[in-house]
Scaffold this motif. Structure first.
Motif, PDB file in Angstrom:
ATOM      1  N   ALA A  20       0.928  -1.058   0.197  1.00 18.19           N
ATOM      2  CA  ALA A  20      -0.027   0.023  -0.039  1.00 18.19           C
ATOM      3  C   ALA A  20       0.761   1.352   0.083  1.00 18.19           C
ATOM      4  N   ALA A  21       1.989   1.022   0.747  1.00 18.42           N
ATOM      5  CA  ALA A  21       3.023   2.289   0.721  1.00 18.42           C
ATOM      6  C   ALA A  21       3.757   2.446  -0.480  1.00 18.42           C
ATOM      7  N   ARG A  22       3.681   1.461  -1.229  1.00 17.75           N
ATOM      8  CA  ARG A  22       4.212   1.363  -2.914  1.00 17.75           C
ATOM      9  C   ARG A  22       5.627   1.254  -3.045  1.00 17.75           C
ATOM     10  N   PHE A  23       6.084   0.479  -1.747  1.00 17.59           N
ATOM     11  CA  PHE A  23       7.441   0.037  -1.550  1.00 17.59           C
ATOM     12  C   PHE A  23       7.949  -1.261  -2.698  1.00 17.59           C
ATOM     13  N   PHE A  24       7.005  -1.926  -2.901  1.00 15.89           N
ATOM     14  CA  PHE A  24       6.843  -3.106  -3.755  1.00 15.89           C
ATOM     15  C   PHE A  24       5.728  -2.860  -4.863  1.00 15.89           C
ATOM     16  N   LYS A  25       5.686  -3.515  -5.760  1.00 13.78           N
ATOM     17  CA  LYS A  25       4.631  -3.428  -6.830  1.00 13.78           C
ATOM     18  C   LYS A  25       3.660  -4.298  -6.666  1.00 13.78           C
ATOM     19  N   THR A  26       3.776  -5.522  -6.190  1.00 11.48           N
ATOM     20  CA  THR A  26       2.854  -6.286  -5.957  1.00 11.48           C
ATOM     21  C   THR A  26       3.098  -6.952  -4.121  1.00 11.48           C
ATOM     22  N   ARG A  27       1.911  -7.593  -3.836  1.00 13.71           N
ATOM     23  CA  ARG A  27       2.064  -8.038  -2.378  1.00 13.71           C
ATOM     24  C   ARG A  27       2.965  -9.277  -2.376  1.00 13.71           C
ATOM     25  N   SER A  28       2.999 -10.021  -3.500  1.00 14.17           N
ATOM     26  CA  SER A  28       3.601 -11.369  -3.434  1.00 14.17           C
ATOM     27  C   SER A  28       5.255 -10.824  -3.363  1.00 14.17           C
ATOM     28  N   ILE A  29       5.464  -9.561  -4.294  1.00 11.98           N
ATOM     29  CA  ILE A  29       6.809  -9.284  -4.254  1.00 11.98           C
ATOM     30  C   ILE A  29       7.190  -8.897  -2.801  1.00 11.98           C
ATOM     31  N   ALA A  30       6.384  -8.386  -1.955  1.00 10.42           N
ATOM     32  CA  ALA A  30       6.531  -7.734  -0.667  1.00 10.42           C
ATOM     33  C   ALA A  30       6.781  -8.962   0.392  1.00 10.42           C
ATOM     34  N   LYS A  31       6.054  -9.925   0.112  1.00  7.74           N
ATOM     35  CA  LYS A  31       6.350 -11.208   0.978  1.00  7.74           C
ATOM     36  C   LYS A  31       7.401 -11.762   0.516  1.00  7.74           C
ATOM     37  N   ALA A  76      -4.437  -0.574   4.223  1.00  5.74           N
ATOM     38  CA  ALA A  76      -4.356  -2.036   3.700  1.00  5.74           C
ATOM     39  C   ALA A  76      -4.756  -1.894   2.121  1.00  5.74           C
ATOM     40  N   GLN A  77      -5.208  -0.790   1.814  1.00  5.58           N
ATOM     41  CA  GLN A  77      -5.426  -0.561   0.405  1.00  5.58           C
ATOM     42  C   GLN A  77      -4.440   0.183  -0.369  1.00  5.58           C
ATOM     43  N   ARG A  78      -4.022  -0.113  -1.558  1.00  7.05           N
ATOM     44  CA  ARG A  78      -3.232   0.764  -2.653  1.00  7.05           C
ATOM     45  C   ARG A  78      -3.959   1.843  -3.017  1.00  7.05           C
ATOM     46  N   GLY A  79      -3.263   3.151  -2.769  1.00  9.38           N
ATOM     47  CA  GLY A  79      -3.903   4.286  -3.483  1.00  9.38           C
ATOM     48  C   GLY A  79      -3.076   5.056  -4.255  1.00  9.38           C
ATOM     49  N   PRO A  80      -3.222   6.410  -4.592  1.00 16.45           N
ATOM     50  CA  PRO A  80      -2.153   7.086  -5.389  1.00 16.45           C
ATOM     51  C   PRO A  80      -0.929   7.114  -4.573  1.00 16.45           C
ATOM     52  N   ALA A  81       0.106   7.435  -5.477  1.00 18.76           N
ATOM     53  CA  ALA A  81       1.379   7.785  -4.686  1.00 18.76           C
ATOM     54  C   ALA A  81       1.444   8.770  -3.820  1.00 18.76           C
ATOM     55  N   SER A  82       0.643   9.831  -3.953  1.00 15.61           N
ATOM     56  CA  SER A  82       0.610  11.043  -3.109  1.00 15.61           C
ATOM     57  C   SER A  82       0.012  10.888  -1.874  1.00 15.61           C
ATOM     58  N   ILE A  83      -0.751   9.674  -1.664  1.00 12.22           N
ATOM     59  CA  ILE A  83      -1.445   9.303  -0.475  1.00 12.22           C
ATOM     60  C   ILE A  83      -0.470   8.310   0.259  1.00 12.22           C
ATOM     61  N   ALA A  84       0.216   7.547  -0.710  1.00 10.01           N
ATOM     62  CA  ALA A  84       1.030   6.320  -0.170  1.00 10.01           C
ATOM     63  C   ALA A  84       2.320   7.063   0.421  1.00 10.01           C
ATOM     64  N   GLN A  85       2.711   8.214   0.054  1.00  7.97           N
ATOM     65  CA  GLN A  85       3.693   9.096   0.561  1.00  7.97           C
ATOM     66  C   GLN A  85       3.385   9.434   2.072  1.00  7.97           C
TER      67      GLN A  85
END
Length: 136
Positions: A20-31, A76-85
């Motif tokens: 959600a914070a856009r450190f990774f493109k997908t949850r599986s990559i984050a996992k 827990a939801q991915r949103g726009p980059a401005s909100i993720a920051q």
């Protein structure tokens, strides 16, 4: 898991928050990053299902990048980059270290300037003739 913006969650899984914070493109990559030991929460390793709380400190390794962030908000939801920051704050030491690393990568090639594109057919033939002169 849908979250209501009026009632933000009090805890979120680590893999969901990183996504959600856009450190990774997908949850599986984050996992995979968490399971590979690339993420530390409050100085210790974690599992993908570890719950994050506001105020937690994360150390994130992505390739050559090393980030130290503090969790400011949960989502827990991915949103726009401005909100993720707005979900995190990177430490001043982390920002400075990344700038130093970026400068080092720039000088790592010893000042070698690479051409902007690959040589075309004529330039390749000139290079081959030049190399043949050196050998012969």
């Amino acid at each position: 898991m849908l979250t209501d913006h009026a009632n933000p969650p009090t805890q979120v899984r680590a893999d969901q928050w990183l996504w959600a914070a856009r450190f990774f493109k997908t949850r599986s990559i984050a996992k995979q990053a968490i399971e590979g030991g690339k993420i530390d929460v409050n100085g210790a390793g974690c599992k993908p299902a570890k719950t994050l709380h506001i105020g937690d400190k994360l150390k994130i390794s992505r390739g050559e990048e090393r980030l130290e962030v503090e969790v400011l908000a949960l989502s827990a939801q991915r949103g726009p980059a401005s909100i993720a920051q707005t979900l995190y704050r990177e430490s001043e030491a982390s920002i400075a270290a990344r700038e130093v690393a970026r400068a080092e990568r720039g000088t790592r090639n010893g000042g070698l300037l690479r051409p902007p594109s690959r040589p075309n057919k004529q330039e390749r033939r000139q290079l081959m003739r030049f190399k043949d002169q050196d050998q012969g």
